[in-house]
Every structure is written in structure tokens, then in C-alpha cells.
Write a protein that holds these residues in place. Structure first.
Motif, PDB file in Angstrom:
ATOM      1  N   ASP A  17      -2.364  -3.948 -14.034  1.00 38.87           N
ATOM      2  CA  ASP A  17      -1.771  -4.628 -12.882  1.00 38.87           C
ATOM      3  C   ASP A  17      -0.891  -5.769 -13.401  1.00 38.87           C
ATOM      4  O   ASP A  17      -1.398  -6.779 -13.891  1.00 38.87           O
TER       5      ASP A  17
ATOM      6  N   VAL B 298      -6.304   1.125  -4.664  1.00 37.31           N
ATOM      7  CA  VAL B 298      -6.074  -0.295  -4.341  1.00 37.31           C
ATOM      8  C   VAL B 298      -6.737  -1.208  -5.370  1.00 37.31           C
ATOM      9  O   VAL B 298      -7.606  -0.782  -6.139  1.00 37.31           O
ATOM     10  N   ARG B 299      -6.331  -2.458  -5.312  1.00 38.02           N
ATOM     11  CA  ARG B 299      -6.928  -3.471  -6.198  1.00 38.02           C
ATOM     12  C   ARG B 299      -8.371  -3.734  -5.729  1.00 38.02           C
ATOM     13  O   ARG B 299      -8.593  -3.885  -4.513  1.00 38.02           O
TER      14      ARG B 299
ATOM     15  N   SER C 134     -14.381   4.460   2.178  1.00 37.50           N
ATOM     16  CA  SER C 134     -14.068   3.529   1.093  1.00 37.50           C
ATOM     17  C   SER C 134     -14.962   3.940  -0.069  1.00 37.50           C
ATOM     18  O   SER C 134     -16.165   3.683  -0.058  1.00 37.50           O
TER      19      SER C 134
ATOM     20  N   PHE D 245      -6.072   6.583  -1.473  1.00 33.39           N
ATOM     21  CA  PHE D 245      -5.230   5.397  -1.562  1.00 33.39           C
ATOM     22  C   PHE D 245      -5.853   4.451  -2.592  1.00 33.39           C
ATOM     23  O   PHE D 245      -7.000   4.019  -2.434  1.00 33.39           O
TER      24      PHE D 245
ATOM     25  N   THR E 207      -9.784  -5.547  -2.341  1.00 36.18           N
ATOM     26  CA  THR E 207      -8.904  -5.431  -1.166  1.00 36.18           C
ATOM     27  C   THR E 207      -9.256  -4.180  -0.359  1.00 36.18           C
ATOM     28  O   THR E 207      -8.586  -3.873   0.619  1.00 36.18           O
ATOM     29  N   GLU E 208     -10.281  -3.457  -0.799  1.00 33.65           N
ATOM     30  CA  GLU E 208     -10.528  -2.139  -0.203  1.00 33.65           C
ATOM     31  C   GLU E 208     -10.909  -2.201   1.280  1.00 33.65           C
ATOM     32  O   GLU E 208     -10.568  -1.308   2.034  1.00 33.65           O
TER      33      GLU E 208
ATOM     34  N   TRP F 257      -7.815  -2.334   3.404  1.00 33.58           N
ATOM     35  CA  TRP F 257      -7.140  -1.035   3.452  1.00 33.58           C
ATOM     36  C   TRP F 257      -7.945  -0.008   4.240  1.00 33.58           C
ATOM     37  O   TRP F 257      -7.385   0.854   4.920  1.00 33.58           O
TER      38      TRP F 257
ATOM     39  N   ASN G 206       5.123   4.608  -0.654  1.00 34.35           N
ATOM     40  CA  ASN G 206       4.131   4.467  -1.728  1.00 34.35           C
ATOM     41  C   ASN G 206       3.066   5.576  -1.688  1.00 34.35           C
ATOM     42  O   ASN G 206       1.995   5.429  -2.258  1.00 34.35           O
TER      43      ASN G 206
ATOM     44  N   PRO H 112      -9.000   1.340 -10.368  1.00 37.60           N
ATOM     45  CA  PRO H 112      -8.737   1.030  -8.958  1.00 37.60           C
ATOM     46  C   PRO H 112      -9.877   1.473  -8.031  1.00 37.60           C
ATOM     47  O   PRO H 112     -10.633   2.377  -8.363  1.00 37.60           O
TER      48      PRO H 112
ATOM     49  N   ILE I 215       0.211  -0.129  -7.673  1.00 39.38           N
ATOM     50  CA  ILE I 215      -0.872  -0.302  -6.712  1.00 39.38           C
ATOM     51  C   ILE I 215      -0.485  -1.322  -5.647  1.00 39.38           C
ATOM     52  O   ILE I 215       0.139  -2.325  -6.003  1.00 39.38           O
ATOM     53  N   PRO I 216      -0.709  -1.090  -4.342  1.00 37.18           N
ATOM     54  CA  PRO I 216      -1.429   0.044  -3.787  1.00 37.18           C
ATOM     55  C   PRO I 216      -0.524   1.263  -3.614  1.00 37.18           C
ATOM     56  O   PRO I 216       0.604   1.133  -3.172  1.00 37.18           O
TER      57      PRO I 216
END
Ligand code: GAP
Length: 514
Positions: A360, A275-276, A339, A273, A279-280, A283, A64, A369, A239-240
Motif C-alpha cells: 500500500d 480493501v485495507r 465480510s 472487493f 475499513t471492511e 465497505w 475499480n 487485504p 486498493i480498494p
């Protein structure tokens, strides 16, 4: 080189780099260009191998994550949107007597470092005096050390507040109050502190009136942000997912020192990267650990790395940490994990007027994102590997040898081939072995001087294996293989060389440790 002072050791790293074609000062024949360096024949190979290892670990091993190669020049509005035009500044101060320019924050940090040195000396003195010395107890109870520590805390707080408030008068007042002198003139005759933008600019366009001011990118990340939707759509990324890139970045660093640690033109290896939202943090923790593991896989030593979590965050971040490495001049930032929230994409939406949302399908919802970024300087990585690899060893016979114990898979040459003598058909056999191996490995060929001297030369280049072709080779098709680090020798079949090398110096040998 355990009994050598760190500053002398660092000088050895720099001179070794030059002597063996790793790094040269840029435009040296014109006395060089400050904080700009050229990679020589061996340095280029090592740098390429480090870059390849990063690329394979980030892109090839992660379905990914895909890679791009964006241009250095970007539309100037990019840098307005990213905040670099308005806020990518260093606070500068000039000394009126020496006419030298300094970073105000560095002058203050160096002052603090001097107080820290005093603490270190107190600790060392006490450690010699007392048996069963407990450093932590000593630091928290010794009156003089406590006084020093309070001084440091006071300066730090005052300085951070001044920077946060963008109060440059206060920054100057701190320098005045601490009685900081110019290291060259010894004077305290300072100008006011000013903000100085670190971006290099140039103009694009054939006629000067039409020319636009454009910037040399100060980070590669923005090339990823502006391409995020192109890649997501054309690559049908879900995503991700991540976008990786390596490439040059430029910063007009004022305090450009410590060799290739802080350069004006350098190379970054970055990955954003996507992400939703929400959720950061998961990650962020994931990438912190994954990137640390990647560094540990180089085998330079676990104790050489540490995290430094940022307490003061940049306006776009909700968490940030550095992976620091212990360079010969102390623990310093090697890689940043940030982040970055949805700040950059939202800014680009606003400045471009284009939607940068992701639909999404699982949530049946569109959003901008969030982004977790990993950003490492290739040159700093190079320096960490070189400094860790350089060793001066005393052999049993009293002689010394200089060896670069570079991780074998990253070494410029993977092996060197020597005919024992320049006759009797040995060069011909050595050349035919070289011919076979060179499709898969970068191989050196050397037939000059004694074998001992050739070993020394390859040790200094960091070549993991030296293959010697001798008279026995003609009879039984075997060669001796001498190991760089142990100096031990094996006798192995010529046919077995490709597999022998692949197992030990192939990039796979490193990737498999991840
Ligand atoms: N996109 C995020 C970013 O650029 P940064 O902390 O400013 O973050 C990331 O830079 C990495 O780039 C640093 O950890 C460092 O390894 C490298 N780097 C930054 N400035 C550098 C310089 N002047 N010379 C060499 N490497 C540098």
C-alpha cells in the motif's frame, strides 16, 4: 394472480417456463435428472440479459472493478485451503423404512415451520374476530401463541448449540424428541446423523493410478482469490478494488427442491472487493446497500426484499447478511454479502507457500487485504423475476390473458414484428424493418394466426412491444406499436423505431436508474 394459492401459483410458474421454452428438466426424455435444469430458447436470452445487466452494473460502471473467467477445475489443494474439503458439509439422516435420505437441519426447520403455521392460523382467526386487531399485541399476549413461540425458541437454541458443537448425536436426539416422522413412510425409524460433503469429485489424469481427485468448484469465489495477485499486478489495481466473475458452481444438494431455487449445477455472479484491513465494515455496509439498490432497480417491488443479518457467522466472516426475496414459497436467500476478512488469502498463502500481500503506497506498508464479497445466484434471480412477472389478467371483455411483465430491458425479445396480412407487400416491409432493428435488438417475427393471437403469444413470452405493419404503413411509413403491459397502441414513424426502442428496452434504461 392474487386469489390463487401460492403453491398453485408456483406450479403455474413451472409449467409456464416449460410451455414457452424458458426452462426444461435436464435429460427429460430419460425422465430427468433431479435438481438439474436446462434453459430453453427464451430462458437463455433472459438469463443472458440478467447476467449482462449484473456485469455492466458491477464492472462497466465501476472503474475499480474488473472481471475474470477462471476455470471450473482448480488444483485440489485450493479446496483444502478454503476449508471446503473439511467443512462444506450437510448433516444427513436416513429413514430405515423408506430408505430416503434427508437433511437433518431441514427436518427440524420444517417442524418449526409447522409450529409457525399454527401461530399464523391463530393470528388469522383472531384478526377475523376482533375489530381494530393489533397483531403485535396479540402475539405478545395470547397464551397459546406464546407457548408456540417458546417451543420454537427452545428448539432453535438446542439445535444451534448442537450444530456449533458438531454434536450429531444431539441433532438426532432432537429429531427423536420432536417425534418427527418420515413424510413418506410415516416411520420414526432413523439412522444416526452423518456429515456429508457437498462437493462433487472426479478424477483428472489419463491413467487411473496417476489420476488425482479433483472437485467441481462449489463456489466461483476461490477462482478469484487464487488470481488476486495476478490481476492486481497486471491490471495495476490499487486498493480498494474488486474482481468480478460469473460462472457455474456445483453442489451435491441433498434436499434439492423448489425448481431452480436449489440446484446441483447452478450459476453464481460473485465479486470480491479487496480493501485495507480496518475499513471492511464500511465497505460491507456500502455493498449491502449498493446490491439492494441494484435489485430494487428491477422494479419487482420494495416490499419483496429484506435483509437477514447472520447472527451465527461462518469461521471466515466478521459480518454477513442475506438479501432475501419473497419467492412464492416465502422469503428466502437471494444474495449473500459477506465480510470474509483475510481468511481466504491467508489460507492460500499458507497452503501454497506464496506471498499474497499488497504493498500500500499510501501507508508504505504491505498487508494481506480484507475481502468483502457479494454473491448472487443467477438462477435464483431468474426465478424471482419470472415469478414476479407472471400474471393472469381478466380483460374488460371477460377474456383472460397470461402476460409476463419482465422488466423490458431484460425481456428475451425486445419487440415482435407482425405484418397484418400475409400479402399486399406487408411481409416485405415488415421484414425490412426487422432487418434494420435486429443489429441492435433481439426481435421476433410472426405472421401466423390473427393479430390478437399473436399478441397473446408475445405476452406469454414477455415481449414488451408488438409492431404491426398494415396498409397505412405502405402509404405513410408508420406502424402501430402495442405496449405489453397497458395494451395501448401508438402510431409511430418507422424511422423513429430504433430510438423508441433504445429508450425503453436498452440496458442503459436500467443502468441509468442505479
Ligand atoms: N462465495 C460465497 C457463496 O458461495 P453461498 O451463500 O453459499 O455463498 C451464494 O451462495 C449464492 O449462490 C446464494 O445466495 C444463492 O443465490 C446461490 N446458490 C447457492 N446454492 C445454490 C443452489 N444449490 N442452487 C441455486 N443457487 C444457489
Amino acid at each position: 394472480m392474487s386469489n390463487i394459492k401460492p403453491e398453485d401459483f408456483f406450479k403455474n410458474v413451472i409449467s409456464h417456463s416449460k410451455e414457452y421454452g424458458f426452462i426444461f428438466q435436464s435429460s427429460e426424455i430419460y425422465d430427468g435428472l433431479s435438481a438439474v435444469y436446462d434453459y430453453g430458447q427464451l430462458g437463455t436470452e433472459l438469463k443472458k440479459n440478467i447476467r449482462d445487466y449484473w456485469w455492466k452494473a458491477m464492472v462497466q460502471l465501476n472503474e475499480n472493478i474488473v472481471g475474470i473467467d477462471a476455470s471450473i477445475f482448480m488444483h485440489p489443494t485450493t479446496w483444502k485451503a478454503s476449508g471446503h474439503v473439511d467443512a462444506f458439509n450437510d448433516p444427513l439422516i436416513d429413514n430405515k423404512d423408506s430408505k430416503k435420505r434427508y437433511r437433518a437441519d431441514v427436518l427440524i426447520e420444517e417442524h418449526i415451520a409447522k409450529i409457525e403455521d399454527k401461530i399464523k392460523k391463530e393470528v388469522e382467526k383472531a384478526a377475523k374476530r376482533f375489530e381494530n386487531f393489533d397483531e403485535a399485541v396479540f402475539i405478545s399476549t395470547n397464551a397459546r401463541v406464546k407457548e408456540y413461540q417458546e417451543k420454537i425458541d427452545f428448539i432453535n437454541t438446542r439445535f444451534k448449540t448442537a450444530l456449533n458443537d458438531n454434536n450429531l448425536e444431539e441433532v438426532k436426539q432432537i429429531i427423536v424428541d420432536l417425534e418427527i416422522v418420515d413424510p413418506i413412510s410415516g416411520s420414526r425409524n432413523w439412522t444416526d446423523v452423518r456429515q456429508f460433503n457437498l462437493m462433487f469429485s472426479t478424477s483428472m489424469g489419463s491413467v487411473s493410478e496417476d489420476a488425482n481427485t479433483i472437485y467441481l468448484r462449489p463456489e466461483t469465489a476461490q477462482g478469484i482469490f487464487v488470481n488476486y495477485l495476478n490481476v492486481q499486478k497486471t491490471g495495476r489495481m490499487k486498493i480498494p478494488f474488486g474482481i468480478a466473475q460469473t460462472g457455474k458452481a456445483f453442489r451435491n444438494e441433498i434436499v434439492a427442491r423448489q425448481f431452480i431455487f436449489r440446484m446441483r449445477e447452478f450459476e453464481q455472479m460473485e465479486m470480491q472487493f479487496f480493501v485495507r484491513p480496518g475499513t471492511e465494515m464500511e465497505w460491507y455496509e456500502h455493498w449491502k446497500q449498493t446490491r439492494l439498490n441494484w435489485h430494487l432497480s428491477l422494479g419487482l417491488g420494495k416490499e419483496k426484499y429484506r435483509f437477514h443479518d447472520h447472527l451465527k457467522l461462518a469461521h471466515y466472516a466478521n459480518a454477513a447478511a442475506d438479501i432475501e426475496y419473497e419467492f412464492p414459497f416465502g422469503f428466502k436467500e437471494l444474495e449473500g454479502i459477506h465480510s470474509r476478512t483475510d481468511f481466504d488469502l491467508k489460507q492460500h498463502e499458507q497452503f501454497s507457500g506464496k506471498k499474497l500481500q499488497y504493498f500500500d503506497p499510501e501507508l508504505n506498508q504491505s498487508y494481506v487485504p480484507y475481502v468483502v464479497e457479494t454473491s448472487v445466484g443467477l438462477d435464483r434471480l431468474f426465478l424471482s423475476i419470472l415469478a414476479s412477472a407472471l400474471k393472469e389478467e381478466t380483460l374488460e371483455n371477460g377474456e383472460t390473458r397470461t402476460v409476463l411483465s419482465i422488466p423490458a430491458a431484460l425481456a428475451p425479445y425486445k419487440a415482435a414484428i407482425f405484418p397484418l396480412v400475409k400479402k399486399d407487400g406487408l411481409p416485405e416491409l415488415a421484414e425490412s424493418i426487422m432487418k434494420d432493428l435486429k443489429f441492435d435488438f433481439n426481435i421476433a417475427y410472426d405472421e401466423k394466426d390473427t393479430v390478437g393471437k399473436r399478441y397473446r403469444r408475445q405476452d406469454a413470452y414477455g415481449t414488451p412491444y408488438c409492431i404491426t405493419v398494415d396498409h397505412q404503413s405502405l402509404e405513410d411509413k408508420t406502424v402501430t406499436v402495442r405496449h405489453r403491459d397497458t395494451m395501448l397502441q401508438d402510431r409511430i414513424k418507422i424511422d423513429a423505431l430504433p430510438a423508441f426502442l433504445e429508450e425503453r428496452v436498452g440496458i442503459k434504461s436500467l443502468l441509468k436508474t442505479l
